[in-house]
Design a protein around this motif. Sequence first.
Motif, PDB file in Angstrom:
ATOM      1  N   GLY A  59     -10.521   5.383  -5.071  1.00  0.00           N
ATOM      2  CA  GLY A  59      -9.209   4.769  -5.283  1.00  0.00           C
ATOM      3  C   GLY A  59      -8.528   4.403  -3.989  1.00  0.00           C
ATOM      4  O   GLY A  59      -7.889   3.349  -3.879  1.00  0.00           O
ATOM      5  N   THR A  60      -8.669   5.255  -2.984  1.00  0.00           N
ATOM      6  CA  THR A  60      -8.048   4.976  -1.683  1.00  0.00           C
ATOM      7  C   THR A  60      -8.710   3.785  -1.014  1.00  0.00           C
ATOM      8  O   THR A  60      -8.032   2.921  -0.446  1.00  0.00           O
ATOM      9  CB  THR A  60      -8.124   6.217  -0.788  1.00  0.00           C
ATOM     10  OG1 THR A  60      -7.398   7.283  -1.395  1.00  0.00           O
ATOM     11  CG2 THR A  60      -7.529   5.934   0.589  1.00  0.00           C
ATOM     12  N   ILE A  61     -10.039   3.704  -1.086  1.00  0.00           N
ATOM     13  CA  ILE A  61     -10.737   2.550  -0.510  1.00  0.00           C
ATOM     14  C   ILE A  61     -10.283   1.266  -1.184  1.00  0.00           C
ATOM     15  O   ILE A  61     -10.010   0.257  -0.516  1.00  0.00           O
ATOM     16  CB  ILE A  61     -12.260   2.720  -0.626  1.00  0.00           C
ATOM     17  CG1 ILE A  61     -12.746   3.838   0.305  1.00  0.00           C
ATOM     18  CG2 ILE A  61     -12.981   1.412  -0.273  1.00  0.00           C
ATOM     19  CD1 ILE A  61     -14.206   4.181   0.151  1.00  0.00           C
ATOM     20  N   ARG A  62     -10.179   1.278  -2.508  1.00  0.00           N
ATOM     21  CA  ARG A  62      -9.721   0.078  -3.225  1.00  0.00           C
ATOM     22  C   ARG A  62      -8.324  -0.322  -2.783  1.00  0.00           C
ATOM     23  O   ARG A  62      -8.045  -1.510  -2.539  1.00  0.00           O
ATOM     24  CB  ARG A  62      -9.748   0.324  -4.736  1.00  0.00           C
ATOM     25  CG  ARG A  62     -11.124   0.287  -5.370  1.00  0.00           C
ATOM     26  CD  ARG A  62     -11.021   0.162  -6.879  1.00  0.00           C
ATOM     27  NE  ARG A  62     -10.284   1.279  -7.466  1.00  0.00           N
ATOM     28  CZ  ARG A  62     -10.842   2.404  -7.896  1.00  0.00           C
ATOM     29  NH1 ARG A  62     -12.153   2.575  -7.780  1.00  0.00           N
ATOM     30  NH2 ARG A  62     -10.104   3.361  -8.428  1.00  0.00           N
ATOM     31  N   ALA A  63      -7.430   0.654  -2.691  1.00  0.00           N
ATOM     32  CA  ALA A  63      -6.047   0.361  -2.302  1.00  0.00           C
ATOM     33  C   ALA A  63      -5.975  -0.212  -0.890  1.00  0.00           C
ATOM     34  O   ALA A  63      -5.246  -1.183  -0.630  1.00  0.00           O
ATOM     35  CB  ALA A  63      -5.199   1.628  -2.406  1.00  0.00           C
TER      36      ALA A  63
ATOM     37  N   LEU B  70      -1.017   8.723   0.492  1.00  0.00           N
ATOM     38  CA  LEU B  70      -1.683   8.711  -0.808  1.00  0.00           C
ATOM     39  C   LEU B  70      -2.179  10.105  -1.177  1.00  0.00           C
ATOM     40  O   LEU B  70      -2.112  10.508  -2.339  1.00  0.00           O
ATOM     41  CB  LEU B  70      -2.857   7.722  -0.799  1.00  0.00           C
ATOM     42  CG  LEU B  70      -2.497   6.249  -0.633  1.00  0.00           C
ATOM     43  CD1 LEU B  70      -3.749   5.385  -0.590  1.00  0.00           C
ATOM     44  CD2 LEU B  70      -1.584   5.777  -1.772  1.00  0.00           C
ATOM     45  N   ASP B  71      -2.678  10.853  -0.210  1.00  0.00           N
ATOM     46  CA  ASP B  71      -3.185  12.204  -0.467  1.00  0.00           C
ATOM     47  C   ASP B  71      -2.068  13.211  -0.704  1.00  0.00           C
ATOM     48  O   ASP B  71      -2.249  14.182  -1.447  1.00  0.00           O
ATOM     49  CB  ASP B  71      -4.035  12.684   0.714  1.00  0.00           C
ATOM     50  CG  ASP B  71      -5.359  11.943   0.824  1.00  0.00           C
ATOM     51  OD1 ASP B  71      -5.905  11.557  -0.217  1.00  0.00           O
ATOM     52  OD2 ASP B  71      -5.829  11.741   1.959  1.00  0.00           O
TER      53      ASP B  71
ATOM     54  N   PRO C 182     -13.114   2.343   4.346  1.00  0.00           N
ATOM     55  CA  PRO C 182     -13.758   3.645   4.122  1.00  0.00           C
ATOM     56  C   PRO C 182     -13.503   4.643   5.247  1.00  0.00           C
ATOM     57  O   PRO C 182     -13.465   5.858   5.002  1.00  0.00           O
ATOM     58  CB  PRO C 182     -15.242   3.291   4.019  1.00  0.00           C
ATOM     59  CG  PRO C 182     -15.273   1.867   3.592  1.00  0.00           C
ATOM     60  CD  PRO C 182     -14.100   1.238   4.263  1.00  0.00           C
ATOM     61  N   VAL C 183     -13.343   4.154   6.466  1.00  0.00           N
ATOM     62  CA  VAL C 183     -13.029   5.044   7.579  1.00  0.00           C
ATOM     63  C   VAL C 183     -11.648   5.673   7.369  1.00  0.00           C
ATOM     64  O   VAL C 183     -11.467   6.885   7.507  1.00  0.00           O
ATOM     65  CB  VAL C 183     -13.076   4.283   8.919  1.00  0.00           C
ATOM     66  CG1 VAL C 183     -12.564   5.167  10.065  1.00  0.00           C
ATOM     67  CG2 VAL C 183     -14.496   3.814   9.210  1.00  0.00           C
ATOM     68  N   CYS C 184     -10.671   4.837   7.007  1.00  0.00           N
ATOM     69  CA  CYS C 184      -9.313   5.339   6.765  1.00  0.00           C
ATOM     70  C   CYS C 184      -9.271   6.297   5.581  1.00  0.00           C
ATOM     71  O   CYS C 184      -8.430   7.203   5.528  1.00  0.00           O
ATOM     72  CB  CYS C 184      -8.359   4.173   6.491  1.00  0.00           C
ATOM     73  SG  CYS C 184      -8.046   3.107   7.908  1.00  0.00           S
ATOM     74  N   ALA C 185     -10.181   6.099   4.607  1.00  0.00           N
ATOM     75  CA  ALA C 185     -10.188   6.909   3.385  1.00  0.00           C
ATOM     76  C   ALA C 185     -11.024   8.178   3.504  1.00  0.00           C
ATOM     77  O   ALA C 185     -11.031   8.995   2.576  1.00  0.00           O
ATOM     78  CB  ALA C 185     -10.711   6.063   2.222  1.00  0.00           C
TER      79      ALA C 185
ATOM     80  N   VAL D 278       0.832  -1.209   0.000  1.00  0.00           N
ATOM     81  CA  VAL D 278       0.000   0.000   0.000  1.00  0.00           C
ATOM     82  C   VAL D 278       0.867   1.260   0.000  1.00  0.00           C
ATOM     83  O   VAL D 278       0.426   2.336  -0.426  1.00  0.00           O
ATOM     84  CB  VAL D 278      -0.959  -0.003   1.210  1.00  0.00           C
ATOM     85  CG1 VAL D 278      -0.226   0.304   2.504  1.00  0.00           C
ATOM     86  CG2 VAL D 278      -2.129   0.951   0.986  1.00  0.00           C
ATOM     87  N   LEU D 279       2.116   1.132   0.431  1.00  0.00           N
ATOM     88  CA  LEU D 279       3.044   2.256   0.468  1.00  0.00           C
ATOM     89  C   LEU D 279       3.800   2.433  -0.846  1.00  0.00           C
ATOM     90  O   LEU D 279       4.658   3.319  -0.947  1.00  0.00           O
ATOM     91  CB  LEU D 279       4.055   2.062   1.605  1.00  0.00           C
ATOM     92  CG  LEU D 279       3.473   1.984   3.015  1.00  0.00           C
ATOM     93  CD1 LEU D 279       4.525   1.474   3.991  1.00  0.00           C
ATOM     94  CD2 LEU D 279       2.942   3.332   3.462  1.00  0.00           C
ATOM     95  N   ALA D 280       3.483   1.630  -1.849  1.00  0.00           N
ATOM     96  CA  ALA D 280       4.223   1.649  -3.114  1.00  0.00           C
ATOM     97  C   ALA D 280       4.281   3.026  -3.769  1.00  0.00           C
ATOM     98  O   ALA D 280       5.344   3.412  -4.277  1.00  0.00           O
ATOM     99  CB  ALA D 280       3.644   0.613  -4.076  1.00  0.00           C
TER     100      ALA D 280
END
Length: 247
Positions: free
Chosen positions: A145-149, A225-226, A134-137, A20-22
């Motif tokens: 995209g963040t939820i998918r990742a 990511l943001d 979804p909470v993290c996103a 996820v950190l890629a």
Amino acid sequence: MSTVVDSVVLVSGWAMSAEVLAPLAQALEQSGWQVQAVSLAEAEGSTWEDLYTLLNSKVGQSLPVLVGWSLGGNLCSRFAAKYPDRVSGVVTLGSTPSFIARDGWTQGKHPDAYQQFADGVAANIQGAMKEFAPVCARGSHDLKGTIRALRASAKWALEQNTDWCDLLNRLAEDARSEWQQVQCPAVHLLAEQDPLAKASIADDLQALLPGQTVKVLDGSHAIFLDHTDAVVDVVTTVRNKNKEGGA
């Protein structure tokens, strides 16, 4: 003898993969950094000593900047306090020394809210993680995209032989004294819309750590990511402070 080089160790968060950190790893590499990324699932167990052993194996002799997300950030600060000669700087992303509210730390999560989540994880971790993404996103610049990742990252993590319930208990512990012992340059990034490491802790965190830097950005718990480029800039700043002998 250890020497400071442009080396970074990225540490992922609770129940997440290193993959996820890629995007952050790639951006750092493009800026000339040597990068390693690690998931907490790679540890042999779930105690702090197990986590220190894992991180110690990645640090080597390069005196890296440690960059940790969420529980990974807590680990990085604790490690830097315990092994001050092993690192050159710390950057935490959406992390907190005390996830739970307690005396002198009123802006943490209510203990009942933490316990409700912990009970849900114990009862059905797959279902809990589906809702956790979804909470993290929340507040992300790219919500879908963040939820998918995050869901893909959690899927990998939950396939590993890791006691995520016990690792969740590490979040419930108070690490304020350890964070205060960090001697190297350190920057702690929080996000306005993060419901976990809430931006409202910023003033208390800065008061706790007057020699360290606390910054609040917009966006979600997934700060890397943001604000990928901004994190790269912060890592570079931390490295430069170390080379200048600053704090």
